[in-house]
Design a protein around this motif. Structure first.
Motif, mmCIF file in Angstrom:
data_model
loop_
_atom_site.group_PDB
_atom_site.id
_atom_site.type_symbol
_atom_site.label_atom_id
_atom_site.label_comp_id
_atom_site.label_asym_id
_atom_site.label_seq_id
_atom_site.Cartn_x
_atom_site.Cartn_y
_atom_site.Cartn_z
ATOM 1 N N TYR A 150 0.848 -1.198 0.000
ATOM 2 C CA TYR A 150 0.000 0.000 0.000
ATOM 3 C C TYR A 150 0.880 1.244 0.000
ATOM 4 C CZ TYR A 150 -3.518 3.436 1.398
ATOM 5 O OH TYR A 150 -4.362 4.527 1.437
ATOM 6 N N VAL A 151 0.532 2.214 -0.847
ATOM 7 C CA VAL A 151 1.189 3.523 -0.857
ATOM 8 C C VAL A 151 0.149 4.556 -0.422
ATOM 9 C CG1 VAL A 151 2.383 5.261 -2.225
ATOM 10 C CG2 VAL A 151 2.727 2.835 -2.737
ATOM 11 N N LYS A 152 0.418 5.223 0.678
ATOM 12 C CA LYS A 152 -0.520 6.226 1.187
ATOM 13 C C LYS A 152 -0.543 7.415 0.238
ATOM 14 C CE LYS A 152 -1.770 8.494 5.508
ATOM 15 N NZ LYS A 152 -1.345 8.753 6.918
ATOM 16 N N GLN A 153 -1.738 7.782 -0.264
ATOM 17 C CA GLN A 153 -1.836 8.793 -1.314
ATOM 18 C C GLN A 153 -1.999 10.210 -0.786
ATOM 19 O OE1 GLN A 153 -4.503 7.725 -4.550
ATOM 20 N NE2 GLN A 153 -4.201 5.530 -4.173
ATOM 21 N N TYR A 204 9.014 14.103 -3.083
ATOM 22 C CA TYR A 204 8.256 13.061 -2.396
ATOM 23 C C TYR A 204 8.521 13.069 -0.892
ATOM 24 C CZ TYR A 204 6.939 10.748 -6.779
ATOM 25 O OH TYR A 204 6.400 10.449 -7.998
ATOM 26 N N ILE A 205 7.461 12.816 -0.130
ATOM 27 C CA ILE A 205 7.549 12.518 1.297
ATOM 28 C C ILE A 205 6.449 11.492 1.560
ATOM 29 C CG2 ILE A 205 6.211 14.613 1.808
ATOM 30 C CD1 ILE A 205 7.627 14.609 4.574
ATOM 31 N N MET A 206 6.763 10.234 1.307
ATOM 32 C CA MET A 206 5.760 9.174 1.206
ATOM 33 C C MET A 206 5.772 8.251 2.418
ATOM 34 S SD MET A 206 6.584 8.055 -2.734
ATOM 35 C CE MET A 206 5.368 6.742 -2.712
ATOM 36 N N SER A 207 4.618 7.617 2.629
ATOM 37 C CA SER A 207 4.503 6.521 3.593
ATOM 38 C C SER A 207 4.030 5.290 2.834
ATOM 39 C CB SER A 207 3.510 6.860 4.704
ATOM 40 O OG SER A 207 3.996 7.906 5.521
ATOM 41 N N ASP A 219 6.335 -8.973 4.279
ATOM 42 C CA ASP A 219 6.986 -10.216 3.902
ATOM 43 C C ASP A 219 6.208 -11.362 4.536
ATOM 44 O OD1 ASP A 219 7.727 -10.369 6.561
ATOM 45 O OD2 ASP A 219 9.885 -10.161 6.211
ATOM 46 N N HIS A 220 6.773 -12.579 4.546
ATOM 47 C CA HIS A 220 6.019 -13.726 5.038
ATOM 48 C C HIS A 220 5.835 -13.711 6.547
ATOM 49 C CE1 HIS A 220 10.217 -14.828 5.572
ATOM 50 N NE2 HIS A 220 9.856 -15.764 6.410
ATOM 51 N N THR A 221 6.477 -12.736 7.252
ATOM 52 C CA THR A 221 6.379 -12.709 8.716
ATOM 53 C C THR A 221 5.537 -11.562 9.246
ATOM 54 O OG1 THR A 221 8.356 -11.333 9.011
ATOM 55 C CG2 THR A 221 8.686 -13.721 8.835
ATOM 56 N N GLY A 222 5.193 -10.561 8.398
ATOM 57 C CA GLY A 222 4.397 -9.449 8.906
ATOM 58 C C GLY A 222 4.465 -8.230 8.001
ATOM 59 N N GLN A 223 3.994 -7.075 8.549
ATOM 60 C CA GLN A 223 3.942 -5.826 7.806
ATOM 61 C C GLN A 223 4.571 -4.707 8.624
ATOM 62 O OE1 GLN A 223 -0.322 -5.467 7.074
ATOM 63 N NE2 GLN A 223 -0.055 -6.163 4.968
ATOM 64 N N ILE A 224 5.042 -3.666 7.917
ATOM 65 C CA ILE A 224 5.636 -2.521 8.604
ATOM 66 C C ILE A 224 5.464 -1.287 7.725
ATOM 67 C CG2 ILE A 224 7.952 -2.847 7.625
ATOM 68 C CD1 ILE A 224 9.116 -1.995 10.305
ATOM 69 N N TRP A 225 5.316 -0.111 8.380
ATOM 70 C CA TRP A 225 5.240 1.154 7.668
ATOM 71 C C TRP A 225 6.638 1.750 7.550
ATOM 72 C CZ3 TRP A 225 1.272 3.333 5.077
ATOM 73 C CH2 TRP A 225 -0.002 2.833 5.322
ATOM 74 N N LEU A 226 6.952 2.300 6.381
ATOM 75 C CA LEU A 226 8.212 2.972 6.140
ATOM 76 C C LEU A 226 7.939 4.347 5.554
ATOM 77 C CD1 LEU A 226 10.232 0.096 4.376
ATOM 78 C CD2 LEU A 226 10.360 0.753 6.791
ATOM 79 N N SER A 227 8.739 5.323 5.945
ATOM 80 C CA SER A 227 8.663 6.646 5.313
ATOM 81 C C SER A 227 9.826 6.792 4.353
ATOM 82 C CB SER A 227 8.710 7.756 6.371
ATOM 83 O OG SER A 227 9.956 7.735 7.047
ATOM 84 N N CYS A 228 9.633 7.510 3.269
ATOM 85 C CA CYS A 228 10.706 7.665 2.285
ATOM 86 C C CYS A 228 10.609 9.041 1.631
ATOM 87 C CB CYS A 228 10.656 6.557 1.240
ATOM 88 S SG CYS A 228 9.076 6.348 0.429
#
Length: 592
Positions: free
Chosen positions: A464-467, A508-511, A516-525
């Motif tokens: 997911y890319v937060k819009q 860009y200032i994206m979230s 992966d097969h073990t879970g999810q995480i949010w990253l900022s870039c």
């Protein structure tokens, strides 16, 4: 369901397998059995995972071992206690009075489901007759090894023509898979391809002198090293030719492998004896050419120093041949440095030696697969082709085709990061190699929760890319990048530069949410990474949002479901007296 499954189980088939010499039809058995137990076995560090399985035919049960190529059915959760299977290829033998089946290939009958153990099966006890030697039967379905059990030849014929090419067309009754060889196996024959033959090496020490050579042998189940010393070196060296397929028949010593001298994934190795029989096989079908277990160039930072691996890459640069002198032997050695790249965005230096170096004439941009290279921490990470290793140019395998397709489409113009500096001092990202972590490990290790900044790398897929707030208007002044405010139409003010610009540059200032097969995480870039993810500049995306909402939505959708290697830093962030964990994406590498 249980009643239906019970009617399909081949009752009595386990007994038939071990008495196949009395029942010629049993050679073609593909018995349907119930799995009543699955257990992992403790192994040596770095060794492949092994599983012990107990199968039942309702009347009897027997201990079994999965060959490593069959591990997938356990790892994928298909082979579980209570399920039903069809054995497609297996090898049955008797070791120290116990009967055991080595399963080379099987099919889990998922449509039958699973249930509690059916019936009260009893252990299949061996009943050898007095004076009868232990027997071994190779069972194959559809000609896995292409041999059927036959009468054992007399002992004097077993040892005839030992250590010489055998021109007698024997039936080779006890064809063993390499995977099943152990010090407890007797009266066996393997059918294997010689994938590598060393030069003859000599030694001189206080105990005397001698010579030896070694070969790497491969069949569909695995690989093993074989070594011939002195007389066996003289007798067998010219017989073995790289690429040829051979029958090797005991007596031949099976011993623990000396890991410092082999790059093969096998706990055992062979030592040819005086009576070992070697015969070139006329039929070479069904024996693979070579087997690779590739480590990507980007993953080298996670590999321990002095580990032996296989790798594949695009040949980017070819150095000149040079010569070094060994400090221990004072002998000169020719060497040549190659530079390899792959789709992880990394490059690595790989050194080849001797005749391989002087005769090397491969063109840059070729795909080269290396088997048996040693990992060094020199210049962060570098590789060296072992004398027992080999290389294949533009091999006809899927990994090579994918790599070539990537390189022709985009990789040819990419910039690559070397491992230099990552094994010693701090890198630009601040870490020593930034270990590869799963998302579960990132969370369990509380990365970013301490006072210091943590660095890590993870391989994951964007879900997911937060819009909202995907970019900000930035100052046009070089090196500023501060946010500007619109004071009037066509007037954008930067307080830092004290300048007004006719327009901003969106950055860009994206979230993003990755999984992966073990879970999810949010990253900022930020901008550089955002351009790679979206495939366009923030200015271009904002123009799409203003003029064509559907096209902008399609651009966000296109960014999803792509797998990348994410290089991140995590730290605690303070905002309005509130602490929160911030995981910032600072670089990413394509996995396409």
């Amino acid at each position: 369901m249980a009643a239906n499954a019970a009617s399909l189980i081949n009752q009595g088939s386990l007994s038939a397998i071990f008495s196949s010499s009395n029942d010629p039809n049993s050679n073609h058995l593909q018995p349907v059995l119930q799995c009543v137990q699955v257990k992992p076995l403790a192994g040596q560090p770095g060794a492949p995972e092994r599983f012990r399985v107990v199968f039942s035919d309702i009347i009897n049960f027997v201990q079994s071992m999965l060959a490593t190529q069959a591990n997938g059915v356990v790892q994928e959760g298909k082979l579980v206690k209570g399920c039903f299977v069809r054995l497609k290829s297996f090898q049955a033998n008797q070791v120290k009075g116990k009967r055991i089946i080595i399963v080379l290939d099987l099919e889990v009958l998922e449509e039958l489901g699973s249930c509690e153990k059916i019936g009260e099966p009893k252990a299949l006890d061996p009943k050898p007759e007095d004076g009868q030697p232990q027997s071994t039967t190779t069972m194959t379905a559809g000609g896995f090894y292409g041999n059927k059990p036959a009468a054992q030849p007399p002992q004097q014929q077993q040892q005839a023509l030992s250590s010489r090419p055998n021109t007698n067309s024997s039936s080779h009754a006890n064809i063993y898979p390499i995977e099943a060889l152990s010090p407890y196996a007797h009266k066996w024959t393997i059918k294997a391809r010689c994938t590598n033959k060393s030069e003859i090496k000599t030694w001189h020490n206080k105990n005397g002198e001698g010579k030896l050579f070694s070969v790497n042998l491969l069949d569909e189940s695995g690989e093993i090293k074989g070594t011939g010393f002195n007389d066996q070196c003289d007798a067998l060296y010219e017989i073995f030719q790289e690429g040829g397929v051979y029958y090797i028949t005991s007596p031949c010593r099976v011993q623990l492998a000396k890991k410092q001298f082999t790059n093969l994934n096998n706990d055992y190795e062979l030592s040819f004896e005086r009576d070992t029989r070697v015969e070139k096989a006329e039929e070479q079908d069904g024996v693979p050419q070579v087997r690779f277990n590739f480590t990507s160039i980007g993953d080298l930072q996670t590999v321990e120093k002095d580990t032996t691996i296989d790798t594949i890459g695009i040949l980017k640069e070819v150095g000149e041949t040079s010569q070094i002198t060994s400090k221990t032997t004072s002998k000169p050695y020719d060497k040549r440095d190659l530079t390899l790249v792959d789709n992880t965005g990394y490059s690595v230096r790989l050194t080849i030696w001797g005749n391989t170096a002087t005769n090397f004439d491969v063109m840059p941009d070729s795909v080269v697969a290396f088997k048996g290279v040693k990992v060094s921490d020199f210049n962060g990470r570098s590789l060296s082709l072992l004398s027992s290793g080999s290389m294949s140019i533009d091999p006809d395998i899927d990994d090579a085709h994918k790599l070539k397709g990537w390189y022709d489409a985009q990789g040819r113009n990419d910039t690559f990061t070397s491992h230099a500096g990552m094994g010693g001092g701090m890198t630009a990202a601040g870490g020593r190699g930034d270990p590869l972590k799963t998302i579960l490990q990132i969370k369990e290790e509380n990365l970013g929760m301490a006072e210091t900044t943590d660095y890590f790398t993870t391989k994951a897929t964007i879900v997911y890319v937060k819009q909202d707030n995907v970019s900000y208007p930035a100052c046009l002044s070089e090196g500023c990048n501060k946010k500007v405010l619109e004071t009037d139409i066509g007037q954008w003010r930067c307080e830092r530069c004290d300048k007004t610009h006719p327009r901003p540059e969106h950055r860009y200032i994206m979230s993003i949410n990755v999984s992966d097969h073990t879970g999810q995480i949010w990253l900022s870039c930020f901008d550089d990474v955002g351009r790679m993810i979206m495939g366009m500049s923030a200015d271009q995306l904002m123009e799409l949002k203003e003029n064509d909402d559907k096209a902008a939505g399609d651009a966000f959708q296109e960014a999803n479901s792509k797998t990348w290697v994410f290089k991140c830093r995590a730290k605690m962030d303070n905002f309005q007296d509130q602490q929160s964990k911030l995981a910032e994406l600072i670089k990413l590498y394509s996995m396409s």
